[in-house]
Design an enzyme around this catalytic site. Structure first.
Site: not given
Length: 255
Positions: A156, A160
């Site tokens: 993640y 991001k």
């Protein structure tokens, strides 16, 4: 040059069935946009559409797997046919597959990269031509404070962080066509996703929230409307000289 299509522009919001995406879709509709409410499950989008329509706005629910190239092409074509060319894109669709690195499967890595990075690429690529044709467009990508590093979120965090580089490159390539691209990096926002994080950590959401809020200067957790308000600014006419930026919306400073 402004969008000559009509008085109403079309916005496409991914991951809009709930949470941040739903709040963004409802806010953009209130701002006067026709809104395509995009998510995997079209039926799950319909309550958001109903809220928009009840308030006098215009919206449609569209099923789309953002990581599937054919599905993105078909979904965008439907939006164009039913609402008009999308000149605002909010790439919000996201998933988490949290685990420590040594426990993280290749599938967990690929799934997160597929939705966040591949999905944002496919949706933006499918829509940017409509923006450049009219000489006006707004792209907003949802990053996260996790881009700065987050235990148990190697996939993640990397996705991001990648979205921030993607955003800056879009700003460089599309700026001369009247298109801006910016990223929002939310901090702790009270959504189903943060509830899932609490579950992964083996604690109640209330306990997690209490712990996190202690470290937030404004002394509260964020809510989806905080992010929706920020999106509203980035897609406004007045933000036309703001591009390639990453805005941390986290209740305090982030490096």
């Amino acid at each position: 040059m402004t969008d000559p299509t009509s008085g109403t522009r079309t916005a496409l919001v991914t991951g809009a069935a709930r949470g941040i995406g739903a709040a963004v879709a409802e806010r953009l509709a209130a701002d006067g946009f026709a809104v395509a409410v995009i998510d995997l499950d079209e039926a799950a989008c319909k309550p958001v559409v109903e809220v928009v329509e009840k308030a006098g706005g215009r919206a449609i629910a569209v099923s789309m797997d953002v990581a599937d190239e054919a599905a993105v092409k078909a979904g965008v074509e439907r939006v164009v046919a039913e609402l008009g060319p999308p000149t605002v894109v909010v790439n919000n669709a996201g998933v988490i597959r949290d685990n420590l690195l040594f426990k993280m499967s290749t599938q967990d890595w690929d799934t997160v990269m597929g939705v966040h990075l591949r999905g944002s690429f496919l949706v933006t690529r499918a829509c940017q031509g409509y923006m450049t044709q009219v000489g006006w467009g707004r792209i907003v990508n949802l990053s996260s404070t996790s881009a700065l590093g987050s235990r148990g979120q190697a996939n993640y965090a990397a996705a991001k962080a990648g979205l921030q580089g993607f955003t800056k490159t879009l700003a460089i390539e599309l700026g001369k066509f009247g298109v801006t691209a910016n990223a929002i990096a939310p901090g702790f926002i009270e959504t189903e996703m943060t509830m899932a994080t609490a579950q992964r950590m083996g604690m109640s959401f209330e306990t997690l929230r209490a712990q996190v809020v202690q470290e937030i200067p404004v002394a509260r957790g964020g809510v989806p409307e905080d992010i929706a308000h920020t999106v509203s600014f980035f897609v406004s006419e007045g933000a036309g000289y703001v591009s390639g930026q990453v805005l941390y919306v986290a209740g305090g400073p982030k490096d």
